[in-house]
Motif scaffolding. Structure first.
Motif, short mmCIF file in Angstrom:
data_model
loop_
_atom_site.label_atom_id
_atom_site.label_comp_id
_atom_site.label_asym_id
_atom_site.label_seq_id
_atom_site.Cartn_x
_atom_site.Cartn_y
_atom_site.Cartn_z
N VAL A 1 8.51 -11.65 57.14
CA VAL A 1 8.24 -11.79 55.70
C VAL A 1 9.45 -12.36 54.99
O VAL A 1 9.32 -13.25 54.13
CB VAL A 1 7.79 -10.45 55.08
CG1 VAL A 1 7.69 -10.55 53.57
CG2 VAL A 1 6.46 -10.01 55.68
N THR A 2 10.64 -11.90 55.35
CA THR A 2 11.86 -12.42 54.74
C THR A 2 12.02 -13.91 55.04
O THR A 2 12.38 -14.69 54.15
CB THR A 2 13.09 -11.64 55.24
OG1 THR A 2 12.93 -10.27 54.85
CG2 THR A 2 14.38 -12.19 54.65
N ALA A 3 11.72 -14.32 56.27
CA ALA A 3 11.81 -15.73 56.63
C ALA A 3 10.83 -16.58 55.82
O ALA A 3 11.18 -17.66 55.34
CB ALA A 3 11.57 -15.91 58.12
N ILE A 4 9.62 -16.09 55.67
CA ILE A 4 8.62 -16.82 54.88
C ILE A 4 9.05 -16.91 53.43
O ILE A 4 9.00 -17.97 52.80
CB ILE A 4 7.23 -16.16 55.00
CG1 ILE A 4 6.69 -16.33 56.42
CG2 ILE A 4 6.24 -16.73 53.97
CD1 ILE A 4 5.47 -15.49 56.74
N ARG A 5 9.50 -15.80 52.87
CA ARG A 5 9.96 -15.80 51.48
C ARG A 5 11.13 -16.78 51.29
O ARG A 5 11.19 -17.49 50.30
CB ARG A 5 10.37 -14.38 51.07
CG ARG A 5 9.20 -13.44 50.91
CD ARG A 5 9.65 -12.01 50.70
NE ARG A 5 8.52 -11.13 50.40
CZ ARG A 5 8.60 -9.82 50.37
NH1 ARG A 5 9.76 -9.20 50.63
NH2 ARG A 5 7.54 -9.09 50.09
N THR A 6 12.04 -16.80 52.26
CA THR A 6 13.20 -17.70 52.19
C THR A 6 12.74 -19.15 52.27
O THR A 6 13.17 -19.99 51.48
CB THR A 6 14.19 -17.38 53.33
OG1 THR A 6 14.63 -16.03 53.17
CG2 THR A 6 15.39 -18.31 53.29
N ASP A 7 11.88 -19.46 53.23
CA ASP A 7 11.37 -20.83 53.39
C ASP A 7 10.68 -21.32 52.12
O ASP A 7 10.79 -22.50 51.77
CB ASP A 7 10.39 -20.92 54.56
CG ASP A 7 11.08 -20.85 55.91
OD1 ASP A 7 12.33 -20.92 55.96
OD2 ASP A 7 10.36 -20.72 56.92
N LEU A 8 9.98 -20.43 51.45
CA LEU A 8 9.24 -20.80 50.23
C LEU A 8 10.10 -20.75 48.98
O LEU A 8 9.66 -21.17 47.91
CB LEU A 8 8.03 -19.89 50.06
CG LEU A 8 6.94 -20.02 51.13
CD1 LEU A 8 5.86 -18.98 50.91
CD2 LEU A 8 6.36 -21.43 51.14
#
Length: 102
Positions: A5-12
C-alpha cells in the motif's frame, strides 16, 4: 500489505490514499464457508489490516446475498449483493471523510 500500500501511495503521489479491503465473504458456502479451515486462517489476517495500514477500513460482507449460494464453494455476490457492498463502501467513505469533494 503495508509495504504494498505504501508503494502504491508513493507511486501515485497520494500518501494518504485510503485503502478499502473487502472482508472475507461471510455468506460463502461449502468449502469456502467462513467456518472452513481456509477462512479461519485468513479472516484474522484481513481483520489485522487496519491496525497496520493507516487510512484503511474493512468493508463488511455479512448478510450479502450470493448468486451461487447453491454451489459448493459459492462466494460470488448477486447483483443485489453488489449493490449492498457498494452502499457499505460509500457509507464507510462518508463516515471517514474520504470523499475528496467533502
Amino acid at each position: 500489505m503495508n509495504t504494498l500500500v505504501t508503494a502504491i501511495r508513493t507511486d501515485l503521489g497520494e500518501p494518504n490514499l485510503p485503502l478499502l479491503l473487502t472482508d472475507y465473504e461471510m455468506t460463502a458456502v461449502g468449502s469456502l464457508a467462513p467456518t472452513s479451515a481456509f477462512a479461519q486462517s485468513i479472516i484474522p489476517q484481513i481483520h489485522m489490516v487496519p491496525s497496520v495500514v493507516s487510512n484503511s477500513a474493512i468493508v463488511p460482507t455479512d448478510g450479502i446475498p450470493l448468486a451461487d449460494a447453491g454451489v459448493d464453494g459459492g462466494h460470488h455476490f448477486s447483483l443485489e449483493g453488489h449493490r449492498m457492498w457498494t452502499q457499505r463502501v460509500l457509507d464507510i467513505m462518508k463516515a471517514k471523510g474520504w470523499f475528496p469533494w467533502q
